[in-house]
Design a protein around this motif. Structure first.
Motif, PDB file in Angstrom:
ATOM      1  N   ALA A   1       0.441  -1.585  -0.037  1.00 51.29           N
ATOM      2  CA  ALA A   1      -0.543   0.035   0.344  1.00 51.29           C
ATOM      3  C   ALA A   1       0.769   1.219   0.013  1.00 51.29           C
ATOM      4  O   ALA A   1       0.705   2.331  -0.308  1.00 51.29           O
ATOM      5  CB  ALA A   1      -0.309  -0.194   0.739  1.00 51.29           C
ATOM      6  N   ALA A   2       2.238   0.715   0.453  1.00 49.78           N
ATOM      7  CA  ALA A   2       3.096   2.145   0.398  1.00 49.78           C
ATOM      8  C   ALA A   2       3.844   2.834  -0.883  1.00 49.78           C
ATOM      9  O   ALA A   2       4.240   3.812  -1.289  1.00 49.78           O
ATOM     10  CB  ALA A   2       3.814   2.055   1.996  1.00 49.78           C
ATOM     11  N   GLU A   3       3.883   1.964  -2.342  1.00 50.68           N
ATOM     12  CA  GLU A   3       4.363   2.279  -3.295  1.00 50.68           C
ATOM     13  C   GLU A   3       3.976   2.983  -3.646  1.00 50.68           C
ATOM     14  O   GLU A   3       3.290   3.830  -3.862  1.00 50.68           O
ATOM     15  CB  GLU A   3       3.471   0.911  -4.205  1.00 50.68           C
ATOM     16  N   THR A   4       5.535   3.792  -4.279  1.00 50.46           N
ATOM     17  CA  THR A   4       4.455   4.898  -4.953  1.00 50.46           C
ATOM     18  C   THR A   4       5.902   5.306  -5.887  1.00 50.46           C
ATOM     19  O   THR A   4       6.341   3.655  -6.708  1.00 50.46           O
ATOM     20  CB  THR A   4       5.305   6.062  -4.196  1.00 50.46           C
ATOM     21  N   PRO A   5       5.619   6.127  -7.070  1.00 47.45           N
ATOM     22  CA  PRO A   5       5.705   5.727  -8.713  1.00 47.45           C
ATOM     23  C   PRO A   5       7.059   5.786  -8.598  1.00 47.45           C
ATOM     24  O   PRO A   5       8.091   5.409  -9.429  1.00 47.45           O
ATOM     25  CB  PRO A   5       5.329   7.421  -9.135  1.00 47.45           C
ATOM     26  N   ARG A   6       7.828   6.399  -7.108  1.00 46.45           N
ATOM     27  CA  ARG A   6       9.330   6.858  -7.837  1.00 46.45           C
ATOM     28  C   ARG A   6      10.080   5.022  -7.051  1.00 46.45           C
ATOM     29  O   ARG A   6      10.884   4.480  -7.694  1.00 46.45           O
ATOM     30  CB  ARG A   6       9.678   6.919  -6.159  1.00 46.45           C
ATOM     31  N   ASP A   7       8.848   4.355  -6.058  1.00 43.15           N
ATOM     32  CA  ASP A   7       9.198   2.720  -6.127  1.00 43.15           C
ATOM     33  C   ASP A   7       8.858   1.931  -7.062  1.00 43.15           C
ATOM     34  O   ASP A   7      10.205   1.520  -7.710  1.00 43.15           O
ATOM     35  CB  ASP A   7       8.416   1.881  -4.882  1.00 43.15           C
ATOM     36  N   LEU A   8       8.460   1.983  -7.956  1.00 41.13           N
ATOM     37  CA  LEU A   8       8.042   1.533  -9.415  1.00 41.13           C
ATOM     38  C   LEU A   8       9.346   2.071 -10.129  1.00 41.13           C
ATOM     39  O   LEU A   8       9.417   0.884 -10.883  1.00 41.13           O
ATOM     40  CB  LEU A   8       6.417   2.258  -9.770  1.00 41.13           C
ATOM     41  N   ALA A   9      10.171   3.049  -9.838  1.00 41.17           N
ATOM     42  CA  ALA A   9      10.806   4.130 -11.344  1.00 41.17           C
ATOM     43  C   ALA A   9      12.381   2.623 -10.951  1.00 41.17           C
ATOM     44  O   ALA A   9      12.777   2.441 -11.604  1.00 41.17           O
ATOM     45  CB  ALA A   9      11.662   5.182 -10.758  1.00 41.17           C
ATOM     46  N   THR A  10      12.158   2.071 -10.032  1.00 47.04           N
ATOM     47  CA  THR A  10      13.595   0.812  -9.528  1.00 47.04           C
ATOM     48  C   THR A  10      13.337  -0.511 -10.183  1.00 47.04           C
ATOM     49  O   THR A  10      13.912  -0.250 -11.180  1.00 47.04           O
ATOM     50  CB  THR A  10      13.359   0.762  -7.885  1.00 47.04           C
ATOM     51  N   LEU A  11      12.254  -0.463 -10.808  1.00 47.31           N
ATOM     52  CA  LEU A  11      12.245  -1.776 -11.944  1.00 47.31           C
ATOM     53  C   LEU A  11      11.903  -1.269 -13.468  1.00 47.31           C
ATOM     54  O   LEU A  11      12.555  -1.660 -13.999  1.00 47.31           O
ATOM     55  CB  LEU A  11      10.556  -1.798 -12.307  1.00 47.31           C
ATOM     56  N   ASN A  12      12.630   0.245 -13.439  1.00 45.88           N
ATOM     57  CA  ASN A  12      13.633   0.505 -14.791  1.00 45.88           C
ATOM     58  C   ASN A  12      14.807   0.224 -14.880  1.00 45.88           C
ATOM     59  O   ASN A  12      14.714   1.180 -16.082  1.00 45.88           O
ATOM     60  CB  ASN A  12      12.594   1.275 -15.321  1.00 45.88           C
ATOM     61  N   LYS A  13      15.079   0.085 -13.642  1.00 46.09           N
ATOM     62  CA  LYS A  13      16.652   0.257 -13.902  1.00 46.09           C
ATOM     63  C   LYS A  13      16.918  -0.731 -14.812  1.00 46.09           C
ATOM     64  O   LYS A  13      16.631  -1.861 -14.834  1.00 46.09           O
ATOM     65  CB  LYS A  13      17.285  -0.220 -12.751  1.00 46.09           C
ATOM     66  N   LYS A  14      17.888  -1.124 -15.667  1.00 48.95           N
ATOM     67  CA  LYS A  14      19.103  -2.104 -15.808  1.00 48.95           C
ATOM     68  C   LYS A  14      19.761  -2.672 -15.230  1.00 48.95           C
ATOM     69  O   LYS A  14      20.319  -2.393 -14.821  1.00 48.95           O
ATOM     70  CB  LYS A  14      20.294  -0.794 -16.976  1.00 48.95           C
ATOM     71  N   VAL A  15      20.046  -3.807 -16.589  1.00 45.82           N
ATOM     72  CA  VAL A  15      20.767  -5.070 -15.304  1.00 45.82           C
ATOM     73  C   VAL A  15      21.946  -4.869 -15.250  1.00 45.82           C
ATOM     74  O   VAL A  15      22.147  -4.734 -14.547  1.00 45.82           O
ATOM     75  CB  VAL A  15      20.861  -6.600 -16.227  1.00 45.82           C
ATOM     76  N   HIS A  16      22.382  -4.005 -15.785  1.00 47.61           N
ATOM     77  CA  HIS A  16      24.096  -3.307 -16.093  1.00 47.61           C
ATOM     78  C   HIS A  16      24.015  -2.452 -14.947  1.00 47.61           C
ATOM     79  O   HIS A  16      25.696  -2.426 -14.617  1.00 47.61           O
ATOM     80  CB  HIS A  16      24.514  -3.228 -17.593  1.00 47.61           C
ATOM     81  N   GLN A  17      23.547  -2.274 -14.691  1.00 49.43           N
ATOM     82  CA  GLN A  17      23.785  -0.666 -12.626  1.00 49.43           C
ATOM     83  C   GLN A  17      23.745  -1.529 -11.690  1.00 49.43           C
ATOM     84  O   GLN A  17      24.145  -1.501 -11.132  1.00 49.43           O
ATOM     85  CB  GLN A  17      22.296  -0.178 -13.396  1.00 49.43           C
ATOM     86  N   VAL A  18      23.160  -3.312 -11.878  1.00 46.27           N
ATOM     87  CA  VAL A  18      23.027  -3.742 -10.474  1.00 46.27           C
ATOM     88  C   VAL A  18      24.050  -5.089 -10.448  1.00 46.27           C
ATOM     89  O   VAL A  18      24.501  -5.597  -9.397  1.00 46.27           O
ATOM     90  CB  VAL A  18      21.795  -4.088  -9.962  1.00 46.27           C
ATOM     91  N   MET A  19      24.867  -5.836 -11.969  1.00 46.47           N
ATOM     92  CA  MET A  19      25.030  -6.893 -11.807  1.00 46.47           C
ATOM     93  C   MET A  19      26.436  -7.046 -11.597  1.00 46.47           C
ATOM     94  O   MET A  19      26.833  -5.697 -11.292  1.00 46.47           O
ATOM     95  CB  MET A  19      25.180  -7.682 -13.301  1.00 46.47           C
ATOM     96  N   ARG A  20      27.269  -8.095 -10.911  1.00 48.03           N
ATOM     97  CA  ARG A  20      28.395  -8.431 -10.589  1.00 48.03           C
ATOM     98  C   ARG A  20      29.307  -8.523 -11.881  1.00 48.03           C
ATOM     99  O   ARG A  20      28.843  -9.488 -12.539  1.00 48.03           O
ATOM    100  CB  ARG A  20      28.236  -9.470  -9.691  1.00 48.03           C
ATOM    101  N   ARG A  21      29.766  -7.789 -11.763  1.00 45.27           N
ATOM    102  CA  ARG A  21      30.643  -7.826 -13.203  1.00 45.27           C
ATOM    103  C   ARG A  21      31.829  -8.897 -13.109  1.00 45.27           C
ATOM    104  O   ARG A  21      32.327  -8.260 -11.900  1.00 45.27           O
ATOM    105  CB  ARG A  21      31.087  -6.492 -14.124  1.00 45.27           C
ATOM    106  N   LYS A  22      32.441  -9.305 -14.157  1.00 39.55           N
ATOM    107  CA  LYS A  22      33.422 -10.142 -14.265  1.00 39.55           C
ATOM    108  C   LYS A  22      33.566 -11.382 -13.272  1.00 39.55           C
ATOM    109  O   LYS A  22      34.362 -11.218 -12.050  1.00 39.55           O
ATOM    110  CB  LYS A  22      34.609  -9.123 -14.198  1.00 39.55           C
ATOM    111  N   PRO A  23      32.246 -12.015 -13.236  1.00 40.88           N
ATOM    112  CA  PRO A  23      32.201 -13.114 -11.751  1.00 40.88           C
ATOM    113  C   PRO A  23      33.483 -14.000 -11.981  1.00 40.88           C
ATOM    114  O   PRO A  23      34.324 -13.991 -13.128  1.00 40.88           O
ATOM    115  CB  PRO A  23      30.697 -13.522 -12.233  1.00 40.88           C
ATOM    116  N   VAL A  24      33.772 -14.918 -11.447  1.00 40.92           N
ATOM    117  CA  VAL A  24      35.146 -15.827 -10.644  1.00 40.92           C
ATOM    118  C   VAL A  24      34.158 -17.071 -11.909  1.00 40.92           C
ATOM    119  O   VAL A  24      32.622 -17.013 -12.086  1.00 40.92           O
ATOM    120  CB  VAL A  24      34.656 -16.243  -9.207  1.00 40.92           C
ATOM    121  N   THR A  25      35.060 -17.810 -12.506  1.00 39.20           N
ATOM    122  CA  THR A  25      33.754 -18.468 -13.618  1.00 39.20           C
ATOM    123  C   THR A  25      34.885 -19.880 -13.163  1.00 39.20           C
ATOM    124  O   THR A  25      35.914 -19.232 -12.823  1.00 39.20           O
ATOM    125  CB  THR A  25      34.103 -18.662 -14.620  1.00 39.20           C
ATOM    126  N   LEU A  26      34.830 -21.244 -13.582  1.00 39.58           N
ATOM    127  CA  LEU A  26      35.283 -22.256 -14.372  1.00 39.58           C
ATOM    128  C   LEU A  26      34.995 -22.363 -15.453  1.00 39.58           C
ATOM    129  O   LEU A  26      33.331 -22.706 -16.180  1.00 39.58           O
ATOM    130  CB  LEU A  26      35.029 -23.085 -13.666  1.00 39.58           C
TER     131      LEU A  26
END
Length: 141
Positions: free
Chosen positions: A64-89
């Motif tokens: 019930a506390a959701e605001t347009p600003r809260d919903l805007a976080t869904l519009n962020k792009k994956v590259h903004q929050v992903m972990r870059r250069k992950p360890v791999t095998l």
């Protein structure tokens, strides 16, 4: 000694770095895994976990506390929050190599890639625990 190719999940779900977090949320809401690979032109760029997504989104979404600003976080792009250069095998790596990385790097999944950094699968500590559980059952009297 097992190698990671024997335990990894094949065909892990991947997203594009330009996908929105709404796309990733939709995936995590409907499946039972905790990581997606971030891939562009077949090359691994990063990893996004459900925890990374949770930290990036507003906690008010869907309340019930959701605001347009809260919903805007869904519009962020994956590259903004992903972990870059992950360890791999690579697929031929030993399971003990994966265990070492889980312990030393603090990660909960490891993308398995070929020599050109193209994803082949993904291994999690849960995959190893499941394999040990199956092995233990086979050796019981």
């Amino acid at each position: 000694m097992l190698n990671v190719a024997q335990l990894m999940t094949l065909k892990p779900v991947s997203v594009s770095p330009d996908d929105s977090l709404a796309v990733v949320k939709q995936i995590f809401d409907h499946v039972k895994f905790h990581h997606v690979l971030v891939v562009e032109n077949g090359i691994l760029l990063g990893v996004l976990s459900d925890r990374d997504l949770f930290k990036a989104l507003s906690p008010h979404i869907g309340t019930a506390a959701e605001t347009p600003r809260d919903l805007a976080t869904l519009n962020k792009k994956v590259h903004q929050v992903m972990r870059r250069k992950p360890v791999t095998l690579q697929p031929q790596a030993k399971v003990m190599d994966a265990i070492h990385l889980f312990n030393s790097e603090g990660v909960s999944c490891i993308p398995v890639v070929d020599s050109n950094n193209r994803p082949q699968g993904i291994i999690s500590w849960r995959d190893i625990i499941r394999a040990l559980d199956r092995t233990d059952k086979r050796t019981e009297p």
